[in-house]
Design a protein around this motif. Structure first.
Motif, short mmCIF file in Angstrom:
data_model
loop_
_atom_site.label_atom_id
_atom_site.label_comp_id
_atom_site.label_asym_id
_atom_site.label_seq_id
_atom_site.Cartn_x
_atom_site.Cartn_y
_atom_site.Cartn_z
N ALA A 1 0.84 -1.21 0.00
CA ALA A 1 0.00 0.00 0.00
C ALA A 1 0.87 1.26 0.00
CB ALA A 1 -0.92 0.00 1.21
N ALA A 2 1.94 1.23 0.79
CA ALA A 2 2.83 2.39 0.86
C ALA A 2 3.58 2.60 -0.46
CB ALA A 2 3.82 2.20 2.01
N ILE A 3 4.02 1.52 -1.08
CA ILE A 3 4.71 1.62 -2.37
C ILE A 3 3.76 2.18 -3.44
CG2 ILE A 3 5.72 0.25 -4.26
CD1 ILE A 3 6.91 -1.59 -2.09
N LEU A 4 2.53 1.69 -3.43
CA LEU A 4 1.53 2.16 -4.39
C LEU A 4 1.27 3.66 -4.23
CD1 LEU A 4 -0.18 0.77 -6.61
CD2 LEU A 4 -2.04 0.62 -4.94
N ALA A 5 1.29 4.12 -2.97
CA ALA A 5 1.04 5.53 -2.69
C ALA A 5 2.30 6.38 -2.77
CB ALA A 5 0.41 5.67 -1.31
N GLU A 6 3.44 5.73 -3.03
CA GLU A 6 4.75 6.40 -3.06
C GLU A 6 5.05 7.08 -1.73
OE1 GLU A 6 5.18 8.87 -6.51
OE2 GLU A 6 4.73 7.24 -7.91
N ASP A 7 4.60 6.43 -0.64
CA ASP A 7 4.88 6.90 0.72
C ASP A 7 6.09 6.13 1.23
OD1 ASP A 7 4.98 7.61 3.36
OD2 ASP A 7 2.82 7.42 3.71
N TRP A 8 7.27 6.63 0.87
CA TRP A 8 8.50 5.84 1.11
C TRP A 8 8.85 5.74 2.58
CZ3 TRP A 8 8.08 3.64 -3.11
CH2 TRP A 8 7.83 4.33 -4.30
N ASP A 9 8.54 6.76 3.37
CA ASP A 9 8.80 6.68 4.81
C ASP A 9 7.96 5.57 5.45
OD1 ASP A 9 10.61 8.75 4.67
OD2 ASP A 9 9.19 10.29 5.31
N GLU A 10 6.69 5.48 5.04
CA GLU A 10 5.82 4.43 5.58
C GLU A 10 6.28 3.05 5.11
OE1 GLU A 10 2.54 2.51 7.49
OE2 GLU A 10 3.70 4.35 7.82
N ALA A 11 6.69 2.96 3.87
CA ALA A 11 7.20 1.68 3.36
C ALA A 11 8.42 1.23 4.17
CB ALA A 11 7.56 1.80 1.89
N GLU A 12 9.30 2.18 4.44
CA GLU A 12 10.50 1.88 5.22
C GLU A 12 10.13 1.44 6.65
OE1 GLU A 12 14.54 1.41 6.00
OE2 GLU A 12 13.60 1.86 4.08
N ARG A 13 9.17 2.15 7.24
CA ARG A 13 8.75 1.82 8.62
C ARG A 13 8.13 0.43 8.68
NH1 ARG A 13 4.59 1.69 12.13
NH2 ARG A 13 3.01 2.03 10.52
N GLN A 14 7.27 0.12 7.72
CA GLN A 14 6.64 -1.20 7.71
C GLN A 14 7.67 -2.30 7.48
OE1 GLN A 14 3.68 -2.03 8.56
NE2 GLN A 14 2.54 -0.09 8.52
N GLY A 15 8.63 -2.05 6.60
CA GLY A 15 9.67 -3.04 6.36
C GLY A 15 10.50 -3.31 7.60
N ALA A 16 10.85 -2.24 8.31
CA ALA A 16 11.64 -2.39 9.54
C ALA A 16 10.85 -3.13 10.61
CB ALA A 16 12.06 -1.02 10.04
N THR A 17 9.54 -2.86 10.68
CA THR A 17 8.68 -3.53 11.67
C THR A 17 8.56 -5.01 11.36
OG1 THR A 17 7.42 -1.47 11.91
CG2 THR A 17 6.44 -3.46 12.82
#
Length: 283
Positions: free
Chosen positions: A248-264
């Motif tokens: 969802a974050a990648i689709l929205a180009e929300d890179w900070d959220e993508a990074e946070r979810q990946g780290a979690t």
């Protein structure tokens, strides 16, 4: 006592109370071995495998399910083997061995059909559908989903209906039909609230975030998913939620959220690194 602890563990599993589930099944195994009953020991091993699955430790779960099935074969406990064999396939899925997962799923389907164990056949068909989907075989996966849905209706196993609907939702996303995916995911969430949100709820909310039509839907679904996770969720629901949240974050180009979810996701699997988590964190 072995039977009582095993039943408690089984009740805790769909509630998402993973640690309590593990404790009950460990007690069941201890009592089963004291009682000298290989049947109760086999059942307890299956319960411990469920508990590891609920904790997201899919490699340990795979080992325990395999041991359970081997012990069941040795003593001729065909129905116990049939009940646990599909989970060998499900754990192989999270180990990213889709070929072996499909092979074990088909083996489980054949065994379940041979002895008339409809619930085991249902779980095995779901495993086959996931493995086929992740090999890009959407048409074949759809056949398995249809068969699983027919079994849900036949035996009234409503707890598995959300997974059928979520599978259809993800298939729609792969086919490029986000609106249909969102509709399926919303239906899955409604049914999940009637059965056990802790079992599939977070995963479905992640799918809603991925397929939803706008940022407000995505953010609301992710926030609610975090609440469900905090209250206690089964391991597969935790893993799937993080995967969907990343997408969802990648689709929205929300890179900070993508990074946070990946780290979690990486942190969740740190105790037992899992190919699934490693792959999506790297993505």
């Amino acid at each position: 006592l072995a039977r009582i602890h095993h039943l408690r563990g089984n009740l805790l599993f769909p509630m998402g109370r993973a640690e309590d589930c593990a404790r009950e099944h460990a007690q069941a195994l201890h009592c089963a071995r004291r009682s000298g009953s290989p049947e109760l020991e086999t059942r307890a091993l299956g319960g411990l495998a469920d508990a590891e699955f609920a904790r997201g430790r899919m490699i340990s779960a795979h080992q325990a399910f395999t041991e359970c099935c081997e012990l069941a074969q040795r003593h001729g406990y065909v129905r116990i083997e049939a009940a646990n064999r599909p989970m060998v396939a499900h754990t192989l899925f999270y180990m990213l061995d889709m070929v072996a997962s499909l092979r074990e799923a088909d083996r489980a389907v054949a065994l379940a059909k041979a002895i008339g164990h409809a619930r085991a056949a249902l779980i095995a068909q779901l495993a086959a559908a996931w493995a086929l989907l992740y090999q890009g075989e959407l048409d074949q996966a759809l056949v398995r989903v249809d068969e699983a849905e027919a079994l849900v209706e036949r035996i009234g196993a409503k707890r598995f209906e959300p997974e059928v609907l979520q599978l259809r939702a993800e298939m729609c996303m792969w086919a490029g039909d986000a609106s249909a995916a969102w509709a399926y995911a919303e239906r899955a969430l409604a049914v999940s609230r009637e059965t056990s949100v802790g079992f599939m709820g977070a995963s479905i909310l992640g799918c809603i975030a991925w397929s939803g039509p706008d940022a407000s839907v995505r953010q609301a679904a992710l926030a609610k998913g975090e609440e469900v996770l905090a209250a206690g969720s089964a391991g597969h629901s935790v893993l799937n939620f993080r995967y969907y949240a990343i997408e969802a974050a990648i689709l929205a180009e929300d890179w900070d959220e993508a990074e946070r979810q990946g780290a979690t996701l990486e942190a969740y699997s740190r105790a037992e690194p899992l190919p699934w988590s490693i792959f999506y964190t790297a993505r």
